[in-house]
Design a protein around this motif. Structure first.
Motif, PDB file in Angstrom:
ATOM      1  N   MET A   1       0.829  -1.192   0.000  1.00 20.89           N
ATOM      2  CA  MET A   1       0.000   0.000   0.000  1.00 20.89           C
ATOM      3  C   MET A   1       0.876   1.260   0.000  1.00 20.89           C
ATOM      4  O   MET A   1       0.508   2.249  -0.613  1.00 20.89           O
ATOM      5  CB  MET A   1      -0.945  -0.018   1.187  1.00 20.89           C
ATOM      6  N   GLN A   2       1.999   1.196   0.697  1.00 24.28           N
ATOM      7  CA  GLN A   2       2.908   2.347   0.742  1.00 24.28           C
ATOM      8  C   GLN A   2       3.418   2.673  -0.666  1.00 24.28           C
ATOM      9  O   GLN A   2       3.442   3.830  -1.068  1.00 24.28           O
ATOM     10  CB  GLN A   2       4.076   2.061   1.675  1.00 24.28           C
ATOM     11  N   TRP A   3       3.825   1.639  -1.409  1.00 23.50           N
ATOM     12  CA  TRP A   3       4.333   1.864  -2.766  1.00 23.50           C
ATOM     13  C   TRP A   3       3.239   2.422  -3.665  1.00 23.50           C
ATOM     14  O   TRP A   3       3.485   3.291  -4.500  1.00 23.50           O
ATOM     15  CB  TRP A   3       4.907   0.581  -3.354  1.00 23.50           C
ATOM     16  N   GLN A   4       2.022   1.930  -3.504  1.00 20.25           N
ATOM     17  CA  GLN A   4       0.903   2.427  -4.299  1.00 20.25           C
ATOM     18  C   GLN A   4       0.675   3.915  -3.996  1.00 20.25           C
ATOM     19  O   GLN A   4       0.456   4.714  -4.900  1.00 20.25           O
ATOM     20  CB  GLN A   4      -0.358   1.622  -4.016  1.00 20.25           C
ATOM     21  N   HIS A   5       0.751   4.263  -2.719  1.00 11.19           N
ATOM     22  CA  HIS A   5       0.586   5.659  -2.311  1.00 11.19           C
ATOM     23  C   HIS A   5       1.678   6.536  -2.945  1.00 11.19           C
ATOM     24  O   HIS A   5       1.391   7.598  -3.511  1.00 11.19           O
ATOM     25  CB  HIS A   5       0.634   5.764  -0.787  1.00 11.19           C
ATOM     26  N   LEU A   6       2.930   6.087  -2.853  1.00 15.63           N
ATOM     27  CA  LEU A   6       4.038   6.849  -3.424  1.00 15.63           C
ATOM     28  C   LEU A   6       3.907   6.977  -4.937  1.00 15.63           C
ATOM     29  O   LEU A   6       4.180   8.048  -5.504  1.00 15.63           O
ATOM     30  CB  LEU A   6       5.372   6.205  -3.055  1.00 15.63           C
ATOM     31  N   ASN A   7       3.502   5.901  -5.599  1.00 15.39           N
ATOM     32  CA  ASN A   7       3.297   5.955  -7.047  1.00 15.39           C
ATOM     33  C   ASN A   7       2.211   6.965  -7.425  1.00 15.39           C
ATOM     34  O   ASN A   7       2.352   7.701  -8.399  1.00 15.39           O
ATOM     35  CB  ASN A   7       2.950   4.582  -7.613  1.00 15.39           C
ATOM     36  N   THR A   8       1.138   6.996  -6.655  1.00 17.60           N
ATOM     37  CA  THR A   8       0.063   7.960  -6.906  1.00 17.60           C
ATOM     38  C   THR A   8       0.595   9.382  -6.774  1.00 17.60           C
ATOM     39  O   THR A   8       0.305  10.246  -7.611  1.00 17.60           O
ATOM     40  CB  THR A   8      -1.113   7.739  -5.945  1.00 17.60           C
ATOM     41  N   GLU A   9       1.398   9.624  -5.737  1.00 19.51           N
ATOM     42  CA  GLU A   9       1.984  10.951  -5.567  1.00 19.51           C
ATOM     43  C   GLU A   9       2.845  11.323  -6.772  1.00 19.51           C
ATOM     44  O   GLU A   9       2.730  12.428  -7.298  1.00 19.51           O
ATOM     45  CB  GLU A   9       2.847  11.004  -4.305  1.00 19.51           C
ATOM     46  N   GLU A  10       3.708  10.399  -7.178  1.00 24.33           N
ATOM     47  CA  GLU A  10       4.646  10.688  -8.270  1.00 24.33           C
ATOM     48  C   GLU A  10       3.966  10.806  -9.628  1.00 24.33           C
ATOM     49  O   GLU A  10       4.364  11.614 -10.457  1.00 24.33           O
ATOM     50  CB  GLU A  10       5.725   9.610  -8.331  1.00 24.33           C
ATOM     51  N   GLU A  11       2.939  10.006  -9.872  1.00 24.71           N
ATOM     52  CA  GLU A  11       2.318   9.968 -11.192  1.00 24.71           C
ATOM     53  C   GLU A  11       1.151  10.934 -11.356  1.00 24.71           C
ATOM     54  O   GLU A  11       0.842  11.330 -12.477  1.00 24.71           O
ATOM     55  CB  GLU A  11       1.854   8.541 -11.494  1.00 24.71           C
ATOM     56  N   GLN A  12       0.500  11.306 -10.248  1.00 23.82           N
ATOM     57  CA  GLN A  12      -0.686  12.147 -10.367  1.00 23.82           C
ATOM     58  C   GLN A  12      -0.572  13.466  -9.600  1.00 23.82           C
ATOM     59  O   GLN A  12      -0.805  14.531 -10.166  1.00 23.82           O
ATOM     60  CB  GLN A  12      -1.920  11.383  -9.886  1.00 23.82           C
ATOM     61  N   ILE A  13      -0.226  13.369  -8.325  1.00 26.84           N
ATOM     62  CA  ILE A  13      -0.251  14.563  -7.467  1.00 26.84           C
ATOM     63  C   ILE A  13       0.836  15.559  -7.857  1.00 26.84           C
ATOM     64  O   ILE A  13       0.553  16.748  -8.063  1.00 26.84           O
ATOM     65  CB  ILE A  13      -0.106  14.168  -5.984  1.00 26.84           C
ATOM     66  N   LEU A  14       2.080  15.099  -7.947  1.00 25.83           N
ATOM     67  CA  LEU A  14       3.173  16.024  -8.251  1.00 25.83           C
ATOM     68  C   LEU A  14       3.045  16.665  -9.636  1.00 25.83           C
ATOM     69  O   LEU A  14       3.242  17.883  -9.770  1.00 25.83           O
ATOM     70  CB  LEU A  14       4.521  15.342  -8.060  1.00 25.83           C
ATOM     71  N   PRO A  15       2.704  15.899 -10.688  1.00 21.98           N
ATOM     72  CA  PRO A  15       2.512  16.567 -11.989  1.00 21.98           C
ATOM     73  C   PRO A  15       1.386  17.616 -11.949  1.00 21.98           C
ATOM     74  O   PRO A  15       1.527  18.693 -12.533  1.00 21.98           O
ATOM     75  CB  PRO A  15       2.170  15.412 -12.940  1.00 21.98           C
ATOM     76  N   ALA A  16       0.300  17.315 -11.254  1.00 26.28           N
ATOM     77  CA  ALA A  16      -0.792  18.291 -11.150  1.00 26.28           C
ATOM     78  C   ALA A  16      -0.343  19.517 -10.357  1.00 26.28           C
ATOM     79  O   ALA A  16      -0.672  20.649 -10.716  1.00 26.28           O
ATOM     80  CB  ALA A  16      -2.011  17.646 -10.484  1.00 26.28           C
ATOM     81  N   ALA A  17       0.422  19.287  -9.301  1.00 28.57           N
ATOM     82  CA  ALA A  17       0.923  20.407  -8.503  1.00 28.57           C
ATOM     83  C   ALA A  17       1.839  21.289  -9.341  1.00 28.57           C
ATOM     84  O   ALA A  17       1.738  22.520  -9.298  1.00 28.57           O
ATOM     85  CB  ALA A  17       1.661  19.882  -7.266  1.00 28.57           C
ATOM     86  N   ARG A  50       8.673   3.740  15.245  1.00 27.07           N
ATOM     87  CA  ARG A  50       9.192   2.397  14.984  1.00 27.07           C
ATOM     88  C   ARG A  50       8.216   1.360  15.526  1.00 27.07           C
ATOM     89  O   ARG A  50       7.881   0.390  14.843  1.00 27.07           O
ATOM     90  CB  ARG A  50      10.574   2.204  15.629  1.00 27.07           C
ATOM     91  N   LYS A  51       7.711   1.562  16.733  1.00 20.53           N
ATOM     92  CA  LYS A  51       6.756   0.617  17.331  1.00 20.53           C
ATOM     93  C   LYS A  51       5.468   0.557  16.519  1.00 20.53           C
ATOM     94  O   LYS A  51       4.918  -0.521  16.288  1.00 20.53           O
ATOM     95  CB  LYS A  51       6.459   1.013  18.774  1.00 20.53           C
ATOM     96  N   LEU A  52       4.990   1.715  16.086  1.00 21.01           N
ATOM     97  CA  LEU A  52       3.773   1.744  15.286  1.00 21.01           C
ATOM     98  C   LEU A  52       3.987   1.029  13.950  1.00 21.01           C
ATOM     99  O   LEU A  52       3.142   0.255  13.508  1.00 21.01           O
ATOM    100  CB  LEU A  52       3.328   3.188  15.042  1.00 21.01           C
ATOM    101  N   PHE A  53       5.130   1.262  13.330  1.00 21.25           N
ATOM    102  CA  PHE A  53       5.447   0.603  12.065  1.00 21.25           C
ATOM    103  C   PHE A  53       5.464  -0.912  12.230  1.00 21.25           C
ATOM    104  O   PHE A  53       4.869  -1.642  11.433  1.00 21.25           O
ATOM    105  CB  PHE A  53       6.804   1.101  11.544  1.00 21.25           C
ATOM    106  N   VAL A  54       6.124  -1.400  13.278  1.00 22.68           N
ATOM    107  CA  VAL A  54       6.187  -2.840  13.536  1.00 22.68           C
ATOM    108  C   VAL A  54       4.782  -3.391  13.742  1.00 22.68           C
ATOM    109  O   VAL A  54       4.422  -4.439  13.194  1.00 22.68           O
ATOM    110  CB  VAL A  54       7.101  -3.138  14.742  1.00 22.68           C
ATOM    111  N   LYS A  55       3.970  -2.684  14.514  1.00 23.73           N
ATOM    112  CA  LYS A  55       2.596  -3.135  14.762  1.00 23.73           C
ATOM    113  C   LYS A  55       1.806  -3.227  13.451  1.00 23.73           C
ATOM    114  O   LYS A  55       1.122  -4.225  13.191  1.00 23.73           O
ATOM    115  CB  LYS A  55       1.898  -2.176  15.727  1.00 23.73           C
ATOM    116  N   LEU A  56       1.905  -2.197  12.611  1.00 29.81           N
ATOM    117  CA  LEU A  56       1.179  -2.206  11.345  1.00 29.81           C
ATOM    118  C   LEU A  56       1.661  -3.312  10.419  1.00 29.81           C
ATOM    119  O   LEU A  56       0.851  -3.981   9.759  1.00 29.81           O
ATOM    120  CB  LEU A  56       1.320  -0.853  10.653  1.00 29.81           C
ATOM    121  N   MET A  57       2.960  -3.540  10.377  1.00 25.38           N
ATOM    122  CA  MET A  57       3.492  -4.601   9.521  1.00 25.38           C
ATOM    123  C   MET A  57       3.036  -5.969  10.022  1.00 25.38           C
ATOM    124  O   MET A  57       2.690  -6.844   9.231  1.00 25.38           O
ATOM    125  CB  MET A  57       5.021  -4.540   9.462  1.00 25.38           C
ATOM    126  N   ASN A  58       3.002  -6.149  11.328  1.00 27.75           N
ATOM    127  CA  ASN A  58       2.528  -7.418  11.883  1.00 27.75           C
ATOM    128  C   ASN A  58       1.047  -7.619  11.603  1.00 27.75           C
ATOM    129  O   ASN A  58       0.622  -8.734  11.283  1.00 27.75           O
ATOM    130  CB  ASN A  58       2.810  -7.475  13.386  1.00 27.75           C
TER     131      ASN A  58
END
Length: 65
Positions: A1-17, A50-58
């Motif tokens: 999901m993180q990569w999808q979010h970053l791709n959306t930023e790079e392909e849609q949000i930044l060009p529009a901005a 870091r703790k939140l990240f570990v929790k979300l990944m788990n």
């Protein structure tokens, strides 16, 4: 999901901005980022994030099974 979010930023949000924001807009954005600093670096934030990240990944790994 993180990569999808970053791709959306790079392909849609930044060009529009780039197309629609003025130099004044970009200066205001830069000022806002500089004023907020980098909340991800330093002390208590590092450990809590870091703790939140570990929790979300788990949780994600558990839901995939």
């Amino acid at each position: 999901m993180q990569w999808q979010h970053l791709n959306t930023e790079e392909e849609q949000i930044l060009p529009a901005a780039r197309k629609h924001l003025t130099d004044e807009d970009w200066r205001a954005i830069e000022h806002a980022f500089r004023a907020n600093g980098d909340f991800r670096v330093g002390g208590e934030y590092d450990e809590s994030l870091r703790k939140l990240f570990v929790k979300l990944m788990n949780m994600t790994a558990s839901s995939d099974n």
